[in-house]
Design an enzyme around this catalytic site. Structure first.
Site, PDB file in Angstrom:
ATOM      1  N   ASP A 121      -5.242  -3.843   6.231  1.00 40.92           N
ATOM      2  CA  ASP A 121      -5.818  -3.664   7.552  1.00 40.92           C
ATOM      3  C   ASP A 121      -7.337  -3.557   7.516  1.00 40.92           C
ATOM      4  O   ASP A 121      -7.995  -3.820   8.496  1.00 40.92           O
ATOM      5  CB  ASP A 121      -5.211  -2.443   8.254  1.00 40.92           C
ATOM      6  CG  ASP A 121      -5.176  -1.228   7.352  1.00 40.92           C
ATOM      7  OD1 ASP A 121      -5.898  -1.223   6.341  1.00 40.92           O
ATOM      8  OD2 ASP A 121      -4.426  -0.290   7.667  1.00 40.92           O
ATOM      9  N   ARG A 155     -11.810  27.351   2.849  1.00 41.89           N
ATOM     10  CA  ARG A 155     -10.714  26.499   2.366  1.00 41.89           C
ATOM     11  C   ARG A 155      -9.391  27.267   2.356  1.00 41.89           C
ATOM     12  O   ARG A 155      -8.597  27.181   1.425  1.00 41.89           O
ATOM     13  CB  ARG A 155     -11.043  25.934   0.982  1.00 41.89           C
ATOM     14  CG  ARG A 155     -12.170  24.908   1.063  1.00 41.89           C
ATOM     15  CD  ARG A 155     -12.381  24.203  -0.220  1.00 41.89           C
ATOM     16  NE  ARG A 155     -12.852  25.133  -1.240  1.00 41.89           N
ATOM     17  CZ  ARG A 155     -12.396  25.147  -2.496  1.00 41.89           C
ATOM     18  NH1 ARG A 155     -11.498  24.305  -2.886  1.00 41.89           N
ATOM     19  NH2 ARG A 155     -12.866  26.024  -3.344  1.00 41.89           N
ATOM     20  N   PHE A 205      -8.736  27.403   9.422  1.00 41.27           N
ATOM     21  CA  PHE A 205      -9.203  26.760   8.198  1.00 41.27           C
ATOM     22  C   PHE A 205     -10.650  26.307   8.394  1.00 41.27           C
ATOM     23  O   PHE A 205     -10.973  25.730   9.421  1.00 41.27           O
ATOM     24  CB  PHE A 205      -8.313  25.545   7.889  1.00 41.27           C
ATOM     25  CG  PHE A 205      -8.722  24.794   6.661  1.00 41.27           C
ATOM     26  CD1 PHE A 205      -8.200  25.142   5.429  1.00 41.27           C
ATOM     27  CD2 PHE A 205      -9.624  23.744   6.742  1.00 41.27           C
ATOM     28  CE1 PHE A 205      -8.574  24.456   4.296  1.00 41.27           C
ATOM     29  CE2 PHE A 205     -10.001  23.046   5.600  1.00 41.27           C
ATOM     30  CZ  PHE A 205      -9.471  23.416   4.371  1.00 41.27           C
ATOM     31  N   GLU A 220     -15.639  25.971   4.369  1.00 40.92           N
ATOM     32  CA  GLU A 220     -16.218  26.951   3.446  1.00 40.92           C
ATOM     33  C   GLU A 220     -15.133  27.803   2.796  1.00 40.92           C
ATOM     34  O   GLU A 220     -15.082  27.976   1.582  1.00 40.92           O
ATOM     35  CB  GLU A 220     -17.216  27.880   4.156  1.00 40.92           C
ATOM     36  CG  GLU A 220     -18.521  27.203   4.562  1.00 40.92           C
ATOM     37  CD  GLU A 220     -18.375  26.416   5.846  1.00 40.92           C
ATOM     38  OE1 GLU A 220     -17.743  26.928   6.804  1.00 40.92           O
ATOM     39  OE2 GLU A 220     -18.848  25.262   5.891  1.00 40.92           O
ATOM     40  N   ASP A 232       0.856  -1.177   0.000  1.00 44.32           N
ATOM     41  CA  ASP A 232       0.000   0.000   0.000  1.00 44.32           C
ATOM     42  C   ASP A 232       0.888   1.220   0.000  1.00 44.32           C
ATOM     43  O   ASP A 232       1.881   1.282   0.729  1.00 44.32           O
ATOM     44  CB  ASP A 232      -0.872   0.001   1.258  1.00 44.32           C
ATOM     45  CG  ASP A 232      -2.094  -0.870   1.058  1.00 44.32           C
ATOM     46  OD1 ASP A 232      -2.573  -0.956  -0.088  1.00 44.32           O
ATOM     47  OD2 ASP A 232      -2.548  -1.481   2.038  1.00 44.32           O
TER      48      ASP A 232
END
Lengths: 603, 674
Positions: free
Chosen positions: B511, B379, B374, B377, B306
């Site tokens: 997992d 961002r 942050f 809305e 992964d």
């Protein structure tokens, strides 16, 4: 000395040159690719398939292939045994001009088994025991079929290694082996051998008046070549010798001589085998016979490179085999050249080396070449008497037969080599950190068991029957020499039989019921058990998933593996036989160097 | 490979193992090991000969000689048993450590009527629901079904930082018995009956209670058994051969020859090597469900890894400042630093670190500054100070904020996106200064690990949900051989199956519950302990530290295990050469004096030669125990080099070493035997 070495080098080079085209041709034959001779052979083969109702497209898995092989061999064994048992009947008198008598059934059992297994151990003198019918149907016939059986099994084995679950069709392989490989070559070479002076006739023995004129003969035999191949049988003395008269035995010798060597059979027409001037008259025929012996066993290695599409693998095997072959040739030649120091006291110059039991027309180099070839390729014909080799020189035939894989017989030689390949790969393969892989297949418990059991059979047969002979004191009177040399005689007999070689150390009068029965069992078990086990192994490998090669896979086609294989053969193969080698040839050799001789127990 | 600290040979392990070695002499145990069983029978025969020297025939050796042979043979058997006992004892010591976490604890079982009943953890059954509160010890393995809490898993993993647990997230919903909850409350559904938890299973495994022979071990045992039969034939038949030649051999000597020739060294150490291999895995805090899985790890051809967590840290970190609109890098870095001083996310920290690297003084939040956090809305985030605003955020959000959007901003932002990175725009007041290039960062050293794997012939495949472009960038940087982008769980299974169809063995980590089918399909599947129980059930290994890179270690250990077995087998068989040269002349020199030429070691007397070979054969076993336990030194490289190296050391070394060893022993033995 220089000429000797040159001779040996030339013969080895010629053998190498034959290997490549013949290997290509055989690969085409067994891969059913077109060859130049198809126009001639296809109709013949198709006729055979039709008559025998063989479906040539039917593939056989390993059990089927083994079954077909064993049944065919059994049927032929019965035929051969029957031939021996009826050869004296008046019905077959036309093929019995010399009036050979009835055969001892124990001897017939031994000989039928010996010929069908491609061993060709002979407990009889051909000219004094076999009618022409027996020579042709009891000896020459299995020379083709037993050789083709071994070749077919080798081809089937290689197909299995190539990943084909169908190992082919035994009947087709047998037929093609005979019609396309054995027959044409032996026919051409047989005719050539006639040209070099080998007789080919159905006429009986020729009566001749000797130059000496009417005299009372001191020596009875017609041809005063050295001792008998296997044994001077009591009934071996021809009754034809009378005053000034000599009976010169002859017969269809040339055809036998060619297939005898091409099929690595080795059974001689005459008791003296290829030491006899009618079987091997000159150094030229000697070289031809040597090359014939090596032709198919060596070509098989080249052939498998094509069949498996692994040329480098084939050359690796070839390199290992050629190294053993050359080393054993050198051991033989050097020891024979050094001679026997014990003889200098009776005025034999050590400088001329050991010529006892050798033909003057061949000399040491040609004899060493022949002795090495005949034991490496499991032929078993002899152009000298191996019992008369120096003990050090006899290490060569012993080693070839103990290992039984220095090229070996057609087909089966490679099968035997593969036993060591599997064991070597399994033991060292773990050392690269993976489950061992060979030709892309995992070597697991099943393969390890089959290969090690196949290896086990050889020492079991040799040591087992030797031990019985000595422990139960069976026919100990057959041994003609005291001490280690006598020990070597018995060891040579069972080794030669277990290896399906057939060459004899002579010296051992082995035409007794014990040797006939134990020998017959040895040749049969020595032949078929390893074939069956190893074909099962090939079948098992074929059925496995192929693992892709990566840089993490142990390669089996490079120098490192060649070294591993040599080491495996020496440590597993050779060391098993070290104790008996020490008791036989090594003790004998060291005694000879030290000037010690052995007294027979009775004398 | 990093070596975990281990107490390999402590008196607590070495001393009790002696008694175990004696107990193991029971023939019922010994018969499982054919090679050593033959030695035991040989010892029994020579023991009988000690009392009655002519019991097997007339060729008799002295009582004293028979006794000495018996003693050496018994020691040989004991050494073999001792090797196994030490390996088992180390396993038990490992188990004891783990068992300490397995104390019985009270559990609050939730009944169907909603009431809570306090029971012992050993009374819990699969499916029970328990409630755990702050400072409780979690009573058993299970899945969180309700609540959010921090759990201290240091008892299992050794990692002291607490781990967040919450339901439904796959990764974080699984808890292990014996760990301690630090805050809040969790409802847990118990997933294993007592005695069946992963810990229980592993304890059973490392104790050797459920140890089964692995495929290679079975094959090797078969090979050794058949070799033993071959040497039995060689030795038994030597008796009539000797008698024929006037050299009858006494039985004790034949037994000595047999024991020297059969592969006792590997026969003695084989099971110890297997146990120790499992133990090495355990020491890496990986629970292997079977020895077969460890062995299969050595055979792995393809590793599925992964991306997140294994190859990359899983957080996007600042990689580059790209000034636009005529600003320089310094200005941009200062602005970026200022905008991030209050940002505690890994991204924020990495921006400050990168700015510092470019020479900007590490900033702190000025006193009069106001933090603009942050939000989903806006961002964007940043600070406001004295009417100035320094902001960073999504490119389009910043673009909407500023007066003009410079052309190069859009161009650079597109480039970063195209390379798989994330662009953040930085603006001071209403002017854009530039971009911060955030990038998924590859763990340091990982590409070297992949290079090692490549040298071993193992293909690495990175699996990621990223788009192919992003995936390609990371794959190139990490040095994996291949990648699977926008991977869904089905894609993983399909990839595993297609690799397996080519005959390859595949390993993977996972997992989540949706990893379970792929884990079950893979040949070696390492589940994270933090993963769901479904994932753990499907895997054949579980990593207690939940570190997916452990898979690489497991592969190395698997290989090392196989190499150790092969090396000691080769060594054992190569030893025979010297033993033959010691014993064969000794046996027959009485009849054929010339055979002394074979006595290349110049051993003093026949008896001392035989005893020296036998003693060497015995003492080599304890000498090799450390090698069997620790494994052969293994550096990743190609098979050809490995083979050459190991054949040289253990093959050639195996031929040479006993020549020296037997000679040295003979020098000592000769003082007594004379």
């Amino acid at each position: 000395m220089v000429i000797d070495i040159l001779q040996m080098a030339i013969v080895l080079a010629l053998g190498f040159l034959i290997m490549i085209p013949l290997g290509r041709y055989m690969a085409a034959v067994f891969m059913f690719k077109p060859t130049f001779a198809d126009g001639l052979f296809n109709p013949i083969d198709n006729l055979i398939y039709r008559v025998c109702r063989v479906n040539r497209d039917e593939g056989m898995r390993w059990p089927g292939y083994i079954k077909a092989m064993l049944l065919t061999n059994l049927a032929m064994w019965v035929l051969i045994f029957a031939t021996f048992m009826v050869q004296h009947e008046p019905l077959f008198a036309a093929l019995n001009p010399d009036g050979q008598g009835m055969m001892n059934p124990f001897l017939a059992f031994m000989q039928a088994s010996s010929f069908i297994t491609n061993t060709d151990w002979q407990n009889y003198g051909g000219e004094s025991t076999f009618s022409y019918m027996s020579q042709m149907f009891g000896l020459i016939f299995p020379m083709f079929t037993s050789a083709a059986t071994g070749l077919a099994c080798g081809v089937a084995f290689i197909r299995g290694l190539g990943g084909s679950v169908s190992l082919g069709n035994f009947y087709v392989d047998l037929t093609r082996g005979i019609t396309r490989v054995m027959l044409p070559i032996s026919l051409v070479v047989g005719i050539a051998l006639v040209g070099f002076g080998i007789p080919a006739t159905f006429d009986g023995a020729q009566a001749a008046t000797t130059l000496n004129g009417p005299l009372t003969p001191a020596s009875p035999t017609a041809v005063a070549s050295p001792e008998a191949n296997a044994s001077p049988t009591p009934e071996a003395t021809p009754s034809l010798t009378s005053q000034g008269q000599q009976s010169i035995t002859r017969g269809p010798v040339a055809p036998l001589s060619s297939i005898k060597h091409l099929g690595t059979n080795g059974g001689g027409f005459f008791n003296a085998n290829s030491a006899h001037p009618f079987e091997n008259p000159s150094p030229v025929t000697n070289v031809i016979e040597i090359l014939l012996m090596g032709a198919i066993p060596a070509s098989i290695i080249y052939m498998l490179g094509i069949m498996l599409d692994k040329k480098k693998q084939a050359w690796t095997f070839f390199g290992v085999l050629a190294a053993f072959y050359t080393a054993f040739l050198a051991i033989d030649y050097v020891n024979e050249k050094s001679g026997n120091p014990l003889l200098s006291s009776i005025g034999v110059s050590a400088a001329q080396g050991n010529m006892e039991g050798k033909e003057v027309r061949f000399g040491q180099a040609q004899t060493a070449l022949f002795a090495n070839a005949t034991t490496a390729f499991t032929t078993g014909s002899v152009d000298s008497m191996h019992d008369s080799m120096t003990p050090g020189g006899s290490v060569t035939p012993f080693s070839n037969m103990f290992l039984n894989m220095v090229f070996g017989g057609k087909g089966v030689g490679f099968i035997n080599l593969f036993i060591f390949v599997v064991l070597g790969v399994f033991m060292t393969g773990l050392m690269v950190g993976r489950t061992p892989e060979l030709l892309g297949k995992k070597i697991e418990v099943h393969e390890v068991k089959l290969a090690s059991l196949a290896f086990l059979m050889h020492p079991l047969l040799i040591f087992g029957f030797m031990a019985l002979t000595f422990a139960l004191q069976l026919d100990l009177g057959a041994i003609s020499n005291p001490g280690p040399h006598g020990f070597s005689e018995v060891m040579y007999a069972y080794t030669s039989m277990a290896a399906n070689n057939g060459s004899a150390f002579a010296g051992l009068s082995s035409n007794t019921n014990w040797y006939n029965v134990s020998g017959g069992i040895t040749v049969i078990l020595g032949r078929y058990i390893s074939i069956v086990l190893m074909l099962a192994l090939a079948g098992s490998m074929a059925a496995k998933k192929t693992v892709p090669m990566t840089i993490g896979t142990m390669r089996t086609d490079n120098r490192v593996f060649a070294g591993v294989l040599v080491g495996t053969v020496l440590i597993i193969g050779a060391l098993t036989f070290f104790p008996v080698m020490a008791l036989g040839p090594i003790a004998d050799h060291l005694a000879m160097v030290a000037g010690q001789t052995f007294q027979a127990a009775g004398s | 490979m990093p070596k975990p600290k281990s107490k390999t040979f402590t008196p607590e392990i070495l001393v009790p193992a002696i008694w175990q070695a004696v107990i193991k002499m029971n023939p019922r145990w010994m018969v499982k090991n054919p090679v050593m069983f033959v030695v035991e029978i040989g010892a029994l025969m020579t023991l009988l000969l000690t009392f009655s020297p002519t019991i097997f025939g007339t060729a008799a050796a002295s009582r004293g000689y028979n006794l000495v042979v018996t003693i050496i043979l018994v020691l040989t058997v004991l050494f073999a048993n001792y090797a196994e006992a030490v390996a088992e004892a180390r396993g038990r010591a490992q188990a004891a450590t783990l068992r300490r976490t397995k104390k019985e604890t009270p559990a609050k079982r939730l009944l169907s009527d909603g009431s809570v009943q306090t029971v012992s953890s050993s009374d819990l059954r699969k499916g029970d629901i328990v409630v755990v509160e702050a400072n409780d010890v979690i009573p058993g393995d299970g899945d969180v079904i309700e609540g959010v809490a921090y759990v201290n898993e240091s008892a299992i993993t050794g990692e002291s930082a607490p781990v967040l647990k919450e339901p439904g997230t796959d990764i974080r919903s699984s808890v292990t018995g014996g760990t301690q909850i630090i805050s809040d409350t969790l409802k847990i559904r118990i997933s294993a009956n007592p005695g069946e938890t992963f810990l229980d299973r592993m304890i059973a495994l490392v104790e050797g209670a459920k140890r089964q022979k692995t495929p290679n071990e079975i094959a090797l045992t078969a090979l050794l058994a058949i070799f033993t039969i071959i040497f039995l034939i060689v030795c038994v038949t030597l008796e009539p051969f000797g008698s024929f030649l006037g050299a009858p051999i006494d039985v004790a000597t034949l037994v000595a020859l047999l024991v020297c020739l059969i592969p006792t060294t590997i026969g003695a150490l084989l099971s110890a090597i297997g146990i120790a291999g499992m133990d090495r895995v355990t020491r890496f805090n990986v629970l292997a469900m079977s020895g077969k899985a460890v062995e299969a790890a050595g055979d792995i051809d393809t590793l599925l890894l992964d991306k997140t967590g294994t190859i990359t840290f899983g957080n996007r970190l600042a990689f580059e400042f790209i000034p636009v609109n005529g600003h320089n890098e310094k200005e941009l870095a200062e602005a970026a630093m200022a905008s991030s001083v209050a940002d505690t996310t890994p991204e924020g920290k990495s921006i400050m670190a990168l700015a510092e690297k470019l020479g900007v003084k590490a900033g702190t939040l000025p006193e009069n500054a106001e933090l603009i956090p942050f939000t989903a809305e806006t961002r964007m985030s940043g600070i406001a100070q004295n009417g100035h605003k320094i902001m960073k955020g999504a490119v389009d959000a910043i673009a909407a904020l500023v007066d003009t959007v410079p052309l190069d901003l859009t161009k650079e932002a597109d480039r970063i996106g195209g390379e798989g990175g994330t662009p953040l725009a930085v603006a001071v007041n209403r002017e854009v200064y530039g971009l911060i290039y955030l990038k998924d960062t590859v763990k340091p050293g990982i590409s070297e690990r992949f290079a090692d794997l490549r040298a071993m012939g193992i293909k690495t495949v990175m699996v990621t949900g990223d788009n192919p472009l992003t995936a390609a960038t990371i794959a190139k940087e990490a040095g994996v051989d291949d990648f699977l982008a926008q991977a869904k769980p089905e894609d993983k299974i399909a990839l595993i199956k297609s690799e397996q169809a080519e005959g390859k063995l595949v390993a993977m980590t996972g997992d989540g519950t949706n990893d379970a089918p792929a884990l079950a399909q893979a040949d070696v599947a390492l589940a994270m302990n933090s993963g769901t129980s479904a994932a753990k059930e499907a895997a054949n290994m579980v990593d207690l530290d939940s570190d997916p890179t452990k898979l690489l270690e497991v592969v190395m250990i698997g290989k090392q295990l196989l190499i150790t077995r092969g090396a000691i087998t080769t060594f054992s068989i190569a030893n025979d050469v010297a033993k033959y040269f010691a014993i064969i002349p000794a046996i027959f020199v009485a009849v054929f004096a010339q055979l002394s030429a074979l006595n290349v070691m110049q051993l003093s007397t026949p008896q001392s030669a035989i005893l020296s070979a036998l003693i060497f054969n015995a003492v080599i076993i304890p000498l090799l125990i450390p090698l069997a336990m620790k494994g052969v030194n293994y550096k990743p490289t190609s098979a050809d080099r490995l083979l050459l190296r190991n054949v040289s050391i253990y093959g050639l070394g195996g031929i040479i070493a006993p020549f020296i060893g037997i000679k040295l022993i003979d020098l000592v033995v000769a003082l007594f035997v004379g």
